[in-house]
Design an enzyme around this catalytic site. Sequence first.
Site, mmCIF file in Angstrom:
data_model
loop_
_atom_site.group_PDB
_atom_site.id
_atom_site.type_symbol
_atom_site.label_atom_id
_atom_site.label_comp_id
_atom_site.label_asym_id
_atom_site.label_seq_id
_atom_site.Cartn_x
_atom_site.Cartn_y
_atom_site.Cartn_z
ATOM 1 N N ASP A 89 0.783 -1.321 0.059
ATOM 2 C CA ASP A 89 -0.102 0.081 0.024
ATOM 3 C C ASP A 89 0.941 1.409 -0.092
ATOM 4 O O ASP A 89 0.468 2.211 0.422
ATOM 5 C CB ASP A 89 -1.044 -0.047 1.216
ATOM 6 C CG ASP A 89 -1.667 -1.173 1.403
ATOM 7 O OD1 ASP A 89 -2.448 -1.461 0.259
ATOM 8 O OD2 ASP A 89 -1.578 -1.681 2.346
ATOM 9 N N THR A 135 -9.589 -4.893 0.527
ATOM 10 C CA THR A 135 -10.398 -5.388 1.747
ATOM 11 C C THR A 135 -11.131 -4.329 2.328
ATOM 12 O O THR A 135 -12.183 -4.733 2.972
ATOM 13 C CB THR A 135 -9.269 -5.899 2.612
ATOM 14 O OG1 THR A 135 -8.642 -4.691 3.074
ATOM 15 C CG2 THR A 135 -8.502 -6.989 2.120
ATOM 16 N N HIS A 180 -4.179 -1.831 -6.543
ATOM 17 C CA HIS A 180 -3.469 -0.730 -7.309
ATOM 18 C C HIS A 180 -4.552 0.409 -7.580
ATOM 19 O O HIS A 180 -5.470 0.310 -8.344
ATOM 20 C CB HIS A 180 -2.400 -1.154 -8.463
ATOM 21 C CG HIS A 180 -1.299 -1.908 -8.280
ATOM 22 N ND1 HIS A 180 -0.271 -1.480 -7.928
ATOM 23 C CD2 HIS A 180 -1.516 -3.308 -8.152
ATOM 24 C CE1 HIS A 180 0.436 -2.847 -7.889
ATOM 25 N NE2 HIS A 180 -0.202 -3.826 -7.814
ATOM 26 N N GLY A 189 1.851 2.979 -2.727
ATOM 27 C CA GLY A 189 1.549 3.708 -3.895
ATOM 28 C C GLY A 189 2.339 3.449 -4.906
ATOM 29 O O GLY A 189 2.666 4.371 -5.798
#
Length: 436
Positions: free
Chosen positions: A13, A299, A41, A15
């Site tokens: 996570d 999620t 993504h 980026g």
Amino acid sequence: MAGIVVVGSQWGDEGKGKIVDLLCQTADVVVRYQGGDNAGHTVYHQNEKFELSSLPVAIINPNHLAVIGNGEVVNPKALLLEMKMLKERGLDISGLRISDRAHVIMPYHIALDALCEQASGGRIGTTKKGIGPTYADKINRRGIRMVDLVDPKSFAEVLKEFLPEKNNEITKLYGGQAFDFQTIYDEYVEYGRQLEKYVTDTTVLLDKLSQEGKRIIFEGAQGIMLDIDHGTYPYVTSSNPVGGGAAVGSGTGPNKINQVVGVVKAYTSRVGEGPFPTELKNEIGDKIRETGHEYGVITKRPRRIGWLDAVALRHSVLVAGITQLSINSLDVLSGFKEIKIATAYKVDGRTLDHFPANLRILENAVPVYETIPGWSEDISEVQRRQDLPVNAQNYLNRIEDLLKTPILAFAVGPHAEQTHLLKDPWSEDKEVLHTI
């Protein structure tokens, strides 16, 4: 040929999609080399937001080839839905190529993932997408590959061989419901028919493109601290996001890789269980989470938040061969009077400056923090490093010093135009510490 690997340097996570999208502007091909549809993504293209999980980021640009490498595991149903979504939004996906050696996520893999997670009390916190069981079957030589899926006769043979074993495991070990051969066969043969035109020997394809001098980006999923070998085992993913994984997961020799860009969030986040030495279980962590919109793409779970961990990052630089850094979410830290960086751990009276393998040590590690003055200015429109507030510049300088690795790019917001390169990413010159 020039090749750049883009890896997540933390627990995912970070980026990565944004920097891959930026680098795509001067590249020809992007290859996903590991992971599956468990890794989300988020990229912005022409002011539109795209959330991808199966496809390489380059798919949103019609001028690029987007390759799913042999190291990725493919959920054909999820992949086709993602392709359909992009088509409906007016994108051309004809540049997609899928390795014939990539393994297929089957419905029994997804069932086993959920059953195993339930039996363990959710200890690992998987996305229940079937990723782990698919990689396990790959290692156990019980996997089904794309080359099988697009050949109905071959698919029938391997499914007939492996399904009884999986049904036995599901019913007798976990008390689950068995799968019917014909139902799976009919559904997945149709998926194979729809995907067949995209499936090819991507090893040969990438070699040809390499000989033509094409620029290739290798796009990692998750992050190095989730690497099956080098992460916080067993709270890890089932593949190798490290830089070396790009060669294995794409069928490309390591001599074709020139740079490894480590994407770093300006603080730290993590989804799921596992050690997290710098975790902030207070109002500071809550503020960073809300300002940074720290919720999982796939999620939707709130991410755990912590200060930047230079100990973990040094480990990532070491095991992944990171040559340059891309710092994201710098804007999220605006407004803090003080910002902290963990430079070591204290464990049982000892000081550790390396990331230990022992979970007990990690779980008891107390971060040794260095405090850096923060900044109050809104930096979301800053385009040059030297135009950042002095304290923000000092923060970037300190990251470079601690990791002994130069910064290639920094981002002051979620959009592509808020990510700024400091040099030519394809240049072999890496000496840019504090000079820009």
